[in-house]
Design a protein around this motif. Structure first.
Motif, PDB file in Angstrom:
ATOM      1  N   ARG A   1      21.679   4.356  -4.634  1.00 14.49           N
ATOM      2  CA  ARG A   1      22.313   4.638  -5.916  1.00 14.49           C
ATOM      3  C   ARG A   1      23.569   3.779  -6.019  1.00 14.49           C
ATOM      4  NH1 ARG A   1      21.692   9.000  -9.114  1.00 14.49           N
ATOM      5  NH2 ARG A   1      20.981  10.386  -7.443  1.00 14.49           N
ATOM      6  N   ARG A   2      23.624   2.928  -7.041  1.00 15.12           N
ATOM      7  CA  ARG A   2      24.799   2.066  -7.224  1.00 15.12           C
ATOM      8  C   ARG A   2      25.376   2.285  -8.619  1.00 15.12           C
ATOM      9  NH1 ARG A   2      24.692  -3.807  -4.676  1.00 15.12           N
ATOM     10  NH2 ARG A   2      26.894  -3.361  -5.059  1.00 15.12           N
ATOM     11  N   GLU A   3      25.749   3.507  -8.859  1.00 18.34           N
ATOM     12  CA  GLU A   3      26.328   3.872 -10.147  1.00 18.34           C
ATOM     13  C   GLU A   3      27.849   3.789 -10.028  1.00 18.34           C
ATOM     14  OE1 GLU A   3      26.405   7.788 -13.048  1.00 18.34           O
ATOM     15  OE2 GLU A   3      24.698   7.506 -11.681  1.00 18.34           O
ATOM     16  N   SER A   4      28.415   2.708 -10.516  1.00 21.63           N
ATOM     17  CA  SER A   4      29.851   2.469 -10.356  1.00 21.63           C
ATOM     18  C   SER A   4      30.662   3.250 -11.382  1.00 21.63           C
ATOM     19  CB  SER A   4      30.155   0.975 -10.494  1.00 21.63           C
ATOM     20  OG  SER A   4      29.490   0.236  -9.493  1.00 21.63           O
ATOM     21  N   ILE A   5      31.900   3.515 -11.004  1.00 21.73           N
ATOM     22  CA  ILE A   5      32.825   4.205 -11.908  1.00 21.73           C
ATOM     23  C   ILE A   5      34.224   3.681 -11.640  1.00 21.73           C
ATOM     24  CG2 ILE A   5      33.056   6.115 -10.268  1.00 21.73           C
ATOM     25  CD1 ILE A   5      33.712   7.950 -12.616  1.00 21.73           C
TER      26      ILE A   5
ATOM     27  N   TYR B   1      31.682   4.549  -6.194  1.00 17.42           N
ATOM     28  CA  TYR B   1      30.298   4.892  -6.516  1.00 17.42           C
ATOM     29  C   TYR B   1      30.211   6.378  -6.849  1.00 17.42           C
ATOM     30  CZ  TYR B   1      28.692   0.462  -4.461  1.00 17.42           C
ATOM     31  OH  TYR B   1      28.470  -0.860  -4.187  1.00 17.42           O
ATOM     32  N   ARG B   2      29.328   6.701  -7.779  1.00 18.71           N
ATOM     33  CA  ARG B   2      29.025   8.109  -8.047  1.00 18.71           C
ATOM     34  C   ARG B   2      27.973   8.589  -7.049  1.00 18.71           C
ATOM     35  NH1 ARG B   2      30.980  10.935 -12.057  1.00 18.71           N
ATOM     36  NH2 ARG B   2      31.720   9.976 -13.996  1.00 18.71           N
TER      37      ARG B   2
END
Length: 390
Positions: free
Chosen positions: A30-34, A71-72
């Motif tokens: 998972r590479r959901e950046s924030i 990352y989330r």
């Protein structure tokens, strides 16, 4: 009785009903950046919040003041440290939040149970393979691209679940012992604070150069009770049966000795200066430590003084240099409270009882950890099969 059948595979002999898969076939990254707002709205996890060898997320903080990219992650994801010193760190998230980009966020597919995956990641084989893939000079690290190629033996889901339950039971037992150790250490700290400064059943106290103490206690310099000597460089390391003590404690064996009888207090002189250790019988003391050559047995109980000096924490007084040092002069002149000898003995016996309790708990924890390692080796390779109840 059913006979377990095995087959050869790229990861060794495994049960015939197990598969061999690459990590990337059963896990996604998972590479959901924030970009955090820095207002503390998210649960934040960094490498420092994950303990080596543990499978549960035990700590996190708010993201207040954090503004760099993160990352989330979500409940059920696995957070895995990718820097070389942290390749044995992986935990299952039981919250939603954000994490350091030094962690890889793994999302298990429906082919693999997250708890089973956690135990696989904690095997020595996985850790060693991860270490072999690290690159970089200042901060060597592995990557998802590298670990996604790792092959693993994959049991059917029901067997994964049962294996995970068995290992979780052992983890629960280890956690229980850890809590007992924590409670006992807290008890010891409380007892040391009370007994070493207030004694046993005293009602009258006086002011002294070392604080308020019972009226029948004295204040003395350590040099009034002990004769100190500097240690020497050991002639030979790891040849013999006589322990060598250095600033950090036992550091090897030799066939020679500097001190032949009774107990000795050993002080770290250079490096771990101010540390104190208690030896018994023949010992060699290295040149980065100071030891008590003799003492006044009519005035001082060595075990009591060991606890008292531990409590006083001489490290606070080491010279603030590149190589902190404690000198003989300082130790000779260091003032301590001194109860009557019989009270010293009673205090040391109470604290020794607590120490014995801690030793037993630590031994139990080590045994459980050894059991867990053996079970992981057997269960995760299929050498030992589990019974699946319908």
């Amino acid at each position: 009785m059913n006979t377990v059948e095995f087959k050869d595979s790229p990861v060794g002999r495994i049960p015939v009903d197990w598969d061999v898969v690459s990590l990337g076939e059963v896990v996604d990254q998972r590479r959901e950046s924030i970009q955090p707002a820095g207002e503390g709205k998210n649960n934040f996890v960094g490498l420092e919040h994950i303990r080596s060898g543990e499978t549960k997320l035990c700590e996190y903080v708010s993201d207040e003041g954090i503004r760099s990219t993160k990352y989330r992650f979500y409940t059920g994801d696995i957070l895995y440290g990718k820097l070389r010193p942290y390749l044995d760190k992986a935990v299952l998230a039981d919250i939603n939040g954000i994490c350091s980009t030094d962690l890889i966020v793994l999302t298990p597919s429906d082919r693999i149970i997250p708890e089973f995956l956690i135990y696989f990641i904690h095997t020595n084989q996985f850790i060693q393979r991860a270490v072999s893939t690290t690159s970089g000079t200042n901060h060597p690290r592995t990557s998802w691209k590298a670990i996604s190629k790792f092959r693993m033996a994959l049991p059917p889901l029901e067997e994964q679940k049962r294996i995970s339950e068995i290992l979780q039971d052992v983890d629960g037992a280890i956690e229980k012992v850890d809590k007992e150790i924590g409670v006992t250490e807290k008890l010891k700290r409380g007892l040391m604070q009370r007994l070493l400064m207030e004694g046993i059943n005293h009602t009258e106290f006086k002011d002294s150069p070392v604080g308020r103490i019972p009226v029948d206690w004295d204040v003395v310099k350590l040099g009034d009770l002990f004769t100190f000597k500097n240690g020497k460089r050991p002639p030979v390391l790891n040849e013999g049966e006589i322990p060598i003590y250095g600033a950090n404690g036992k550091m090897g064996l030799t066939s020679n000795y500097l001190k032949t009888k009774d107990k000795a207090l050993i002080f770290g002189r250079v490096g771990s200066s101010g540390e104190v250790h208690l030896s018994k019988g023949c010992v060699w003391v290295s040149d980065n430590a100071i030891y008590t050559e003799s003492y006044d047995s009519k005035r001082v109980n060595v075990h009591f003084m060991f606890y008292l000096i531990k409590f006083k924490d001489l490290k606070r007084f080491a010279t603030k240099t590149t190589h902190p040092i404690i000198t003989q002069t300082f130790i000779n002149n260091f003032k301590v409270p001194l109860p009557p000898l019989e009270e010293q003995k009673r205090i040391s016996e109470i604290l020794q009882d607590v120490d014995r309790r801690l030793e037993l708990l630590t031994e139990r924890k080590v045994k459980l950890e050894n059991i867990k390692r053996g079970l992981m080796n057997d269960l995760l390779t299929g050498k030992r099969r589990v019974r699946i109840t319908s």
